[in-house]
Design a protein around this motif. Structure first.
Motif, PDB file in Angstrom:
ATOM      1  N   LYS A   1      12.305  12.878   1.762  1.00  0.00           N
ATOM      2  CA  LYS A   1      11.569  12.283   1.016  1.00  0.00           C
ATOM      3  C   LYS A   1      10.846  13.019  -0.137  1.00  0.00           C
ATOM      4  O   LYS A   1      10.542  12.947  -1.214  1.00  0.00           O
ATOM      5  N   LEU A   2      10.421  14.579   0.558  1.00  0.00           N
ATOM      6  CA  LEU A   2       9.877  15.160  -0.413  1.00  0.00           C
ATOM      7  C   LEU A   2      11.017  15.732  -1.718  1.00  0.00           C
ATOM      8  O   LEU A   2      10.432  15.677  -2.751  1.00  0.00           O
TER       9      LEU A   2
ATOM     10  N   PRO B   1       0.764  -1.160  -0.019  1.00  0.00           N
ATOM     11  CA  PRO B   1      -0.086  -0.052   0.118  1.00  0.00           C
ATOM     12  C   PRO B   1       0.828   1.428   0.036  1.00  0.00           C
ATOM     13  O   PRO B   1       2.155   1.373   0.331  1.00  0.00           O
ATOM     14  N   ARG B   2       0.300   2.362  -0.589  1.00  0.00           N
ATOM     15  CA  ARG B   2       0.970   3.558  -0.440  1.00  0.00           C
ATOM     16  C   ARG B   2       1.274   3.954   1.133  1.00  0.00           C
ATOM     17  O   ARG B   2       0.364   3.800   1.997  1.00  0.00           O
ATOM     18  N   THR B   3       2.518   4.762   1.239  1.00  0.00           N
ATOM     19  CA  THR B   3       3.048   5.052   2.521  1.00  0.00           C
ATOM     20  C   THR B   3       2.746   6.384   2.758  1.00  0.00           C
ATOM     21  O   THR B   3       2.985   7.035   3.773  1.00  0.00           O
ATOM     22  N   GLU B   4       2.855   7.329   1.681  1.00  0.00           N
ATOM     23  CA  GLU B   4       2.952   8.763   1.661  1.00  0.00           C
ATOM     24  C   GLU B   4       1.915   9.476   0.666  1.00  0.00           C
ATOM     25  O   GLU B   4       1.627   9.126  -0.446  1.00  0.00           O
ATOM     26  N   ILE B   5       1.499  10.598   0.998  1.00  0.00           N
ATOM     27  CA  ILE B   5       0.810  11.506   0.269  1.00  0.00           C
ATOM     28  C   ILE B   5       1.506  12.773  -0.154  1.00  0.00           C
ATOM     29  O   ILE B   5       2.074  13.468   0.738  1.00  0.00           O
TER      30      ILE B   5
ATOM     31  N   VAL C   1       4.319  25.704  -2.752  1.00  0.00           N
ATOM     32  CA  VAL C   1       4.319  24.996  -1.796  1.00  0.00           C
ATOM     33  C   VAL C   1       4.242  23.375  -1.946  1.00  0.00           C
ATOM     34  O   VAL C   1       3.520  22.970  -2.886  1.00  0.00           O
ATOM     35  N   ARG C   2       5.042  22.631  -1.288  1.00  0.00           N
ATOM     36  CA  ARG C   2       4.915  21.295  -1.563  1.00  0.00           C
ATOM     37  C   ARG C   2       4.605  20.569  -0.040  1.00  0.00           C
ATOM     38  O   ARG C   2       5.066  21.274   1.020  1.00  0.00           O
TER      39      ARG C   2
ATOM     40  N   LYS D   1      12.419  15.431  -7.394  1.00  0.00           N
ATOM     41  CA  LYS D   1      13.305  15.159  -8.677  1.00  0.00           C
ATOM     42  C   LYS D   1      12.774  13.875  -9.398  1.00  0.00           C
ATOM     43  O   LYS D   1      12.797  13.874 -10.555  1.00  0.00           O
ATOM     44  N   ALA D   2      11.866  13.102  -8.739  1.00  0.00           N
ATOM     45  CA  ALA D   2      11.502  11.935  -9.539  1.00  0.00           C
ATOM     46  C   ALA D   2      10.445  12.227 -10.448  1.00  0.00           C
ATOM     47  O   ALA D   2      10.386  11.611 -11.646  1.00  0.00           O
TER      48      ALA D   2
END
Length: 566
Positions: free
Chosen positions: A460-461, A351-355, A369-370, A466-467
């Protein structure tokens, strides 16, 4: 009642029973030999609401239809938009991509909000980016390989209808939908075809608060619980009550659509989604990057109430919707999609771990803003801390409560939490414990006890930006000129025909263009959605028939039509 938690290893594909072969539109995926039935899929989407529904525990809400839908299905408690405003958010829904990756992150690009584009884009908007570049209206030219995911559904045999809002930041291509107007409905499909139908409900939109402010209220203004960032005030309560009333009316409209499904004997043959396009319409909700702007209600009901009463706490992002619907239809997502399927035979293994969220230009005001959020923490990075948090957006000033808040601020009658919305600058970094601080009011960024968490979230951000190739660093005026050289919309090349034996191949020289076609006897094509089919393979004609073709790359102007007669 809702105490069953979905385990991460639960196999959602069990409900897909024999029927058609699974296949893939991904470059590196192979077709599988297993067979599944293509389910009908219905999306009922609304605008501008947070989880202010009875099924989420909001006692002020009057939403019996959606509450019943949730009781018969799965309630998702961690579903999030990618942006807290409609057009960028919808661009991620239709593509399975982040807006900052597509170049669709600025709100709004043009007038392509519904139906067939008229192709009119004003070069003078009055908007100037931070580098001094003028910004015209435009249809975003997204990466050439990216399609509306419904094109893959159509190729897989689905009849796809949209009623009626698109608002993708680009003109909806003719290949995206079988029908795309206010009359679009699954009832118009050819016999025997599975459908994917979308109904967009507008009554809960921000604008309806001022447009319907003189209507009778369905909710007692004293009933809603005020979040701590709103003062106790009659005008504030009036607008909140109007919002709840609009949600109640929207709930009735959901019931009308479900009733049609029942009348057609399709309720237990259809997977029904309900969700909002982003968070609620009030100040510090819509356009915000906090939970109040990104967290949305989402309910999914399966045929015969399979998984009835389940509460799913896994994280879901709007980039996951496209690959999930494709998965439910037995179609693997193309490799370029940035989301992951959370249902169906192509469900992600983990499952996804981040939003991840973003906020850029909102109407006439710029920002960058991110954010990254997991189940415990929300990390926010402000790339322009020198810019005011509050944006005096003209559109929002039509809310009575917005003007009232400004008046109370000027009088010095707002408390510390209520004044946060009007900060004249922002911290570079923000960190919130979303469990202890559900309204994200206590910034922990300067607390040394949270430095390790800050560093982890920041990394992580950075990796994510970059990705995905975050285009927020490119001034919008420059970005538009990259998409539209000399500010002229590029034009898709006219399609050509190649005869192969008894069939005709259709080609287009424009990289990434999709082709639509129709066959007539009189040589006169019909310029409506339902007459154009998505081209997939050589087409055979009968003697005297005409083959018509147009081509379109997203963001480009549609080609002129070509035709050939056998």
């Amino acid at each position: 009642m809702r105490n069953q938690l979905i385990k991460n290893t639960y196999h959602w594909s069990l409900f897909l029973l024999g029927g058609i072969a699974l296949h893939s539109c991904g470059a590196n995926q192979n077709s599988q030999e297993k067979h599944y039935e293509q389910p009908n899929i219905l999306w009922i989407t609304c605008e501008d609401i947070s989880p202010n529904l009875g099924c989420y525990g909001d006692s002020a809400a009057k939403t019996p239809v959606i509450d019943q839908l949730a009781a018969e299905g799965v309630l998702f408690t961690n579903a999030f938009a990618t942006v807290g405003v409609c057009a960028p958010s919808r661009s991620s829904i239709i593509t399975g991509m982040y807006p900052v990756s597509l170049g669709t992150h600025n709100m709004r690009t043009g007038k392509d909000i519904t139906g067939i584009s008229k192709g009119n884009y004003n070069k003078e908007t009055g908007i100037v980016d931070p580098k001094g570049n003028s910004v015209p209206q435009y249809s975003a030219v997204i990466p050439s390989q990216v399609k509306c995911f419904t094109e893959y559904l159509r190729k897989a045999g689905y009849y796809c209808t949209n009623n009626a809002k698109t608002d993708y930041q680009f003109a909806a291509p003719i290949t995206a939908w079988d029908e795309n107007d206010t009359q679009a409905h699954w009832r118009n499909r050819p016999k025997g075809k599975p459908f994917f139908s979308v109904f967009n409900l507008n009554v809960s939109h921000e604008s309806q608060i001022w447009k319907k402010k003189n209507d009778s209220l369905r909710i007692d203004p004293k009933a809603p619980t005020l979040p701590p960032y709103f003062p106790e005030d009659s005008i504030v309560r009036k607008d909140m009550a109007c919002n709840y009333s609009n949600i109640s009316e929207m709930d009735q409209q959901v019931g009308e659509i479900l009733q049609q499904l029942k009348e057609d004997g399709l309720l237990d043959k259809t997977i029904v989604f309900f969700y909002s396009d982003h968070g609620g319409p009030l100040p510090r909700g819509k356009r915000a990057i906090y939970d109040s702007g990104l967290k949305v209600p989402m309910v999914i009901r399966f045929p015969k109430q399979k998984h009835r009463g389940v509460v799913n706490r896994e994280m879901v992002s709007f980039v996951d919707l496209a690959p999930t619907v494709l998965s439910l239809a037995g179609v693997g997502a193309p490799d370029y999609m940035q989301g992951q399927a959370f249902l169906g035979p192509y469900k992600a293994k983990e499952p996804r771990t981040e939003i991840y969220g973003s906020k850029d230009r909102m109407d006439e005001f710029y920002d960058m803003v991110r954010s990254v959020r997991d189940t415990q923490y929300l990390y926010v990075k402000n790339f322009h801390p020198e810019w005011s948090y509050y944006k005096d957006i003209k559109y929002r000033r039509q809310l009575d409560m917005m003007n009232r808040l400004l008046d109370l601020k000027a009088k010095g009658e707002l408390n510390k939490e209520q004044k946060l919305f009007f900060r004249t600058s922002k911290p570079t970094e923000e960190l919130y414990d979303v469990k202890a601080d559900p309204f994200q009011l206590n910034n922990l960024a300067q607390d040394p006890n949270y430095k390790a968490i800050m560093d982890k979230m920041s990394v992580k951000l950075d990796i994510w930006q970059k990705a995905v190739g975050d285009k927020g660093y490119i001034p919008e005026g420059e970005l538009v000129r990259q998409m539209w050289p000399n500010l002229d919309q590029p034009v898709t090349a006219k399609p050509t025909f190649e005869k192969l034996g008894d069939a005709y191949e259709i080609h287009c020289a424009t990289k990434g263009a999709s082709v639509a076609y129709q066959i007539t006897r009189d040589g006169k094509s019909k310029n409506t959605w339902k007459h154009w089919q998505v081209y997939q393979k050589p087409i055979q004609l009968k003697a005297g028939e005409y083959l018509h073709a147009v081509a379109i790359r997203i963001g480009y102007k549609q080609s002129v039509e070509n035709k050939i007669r056998k």
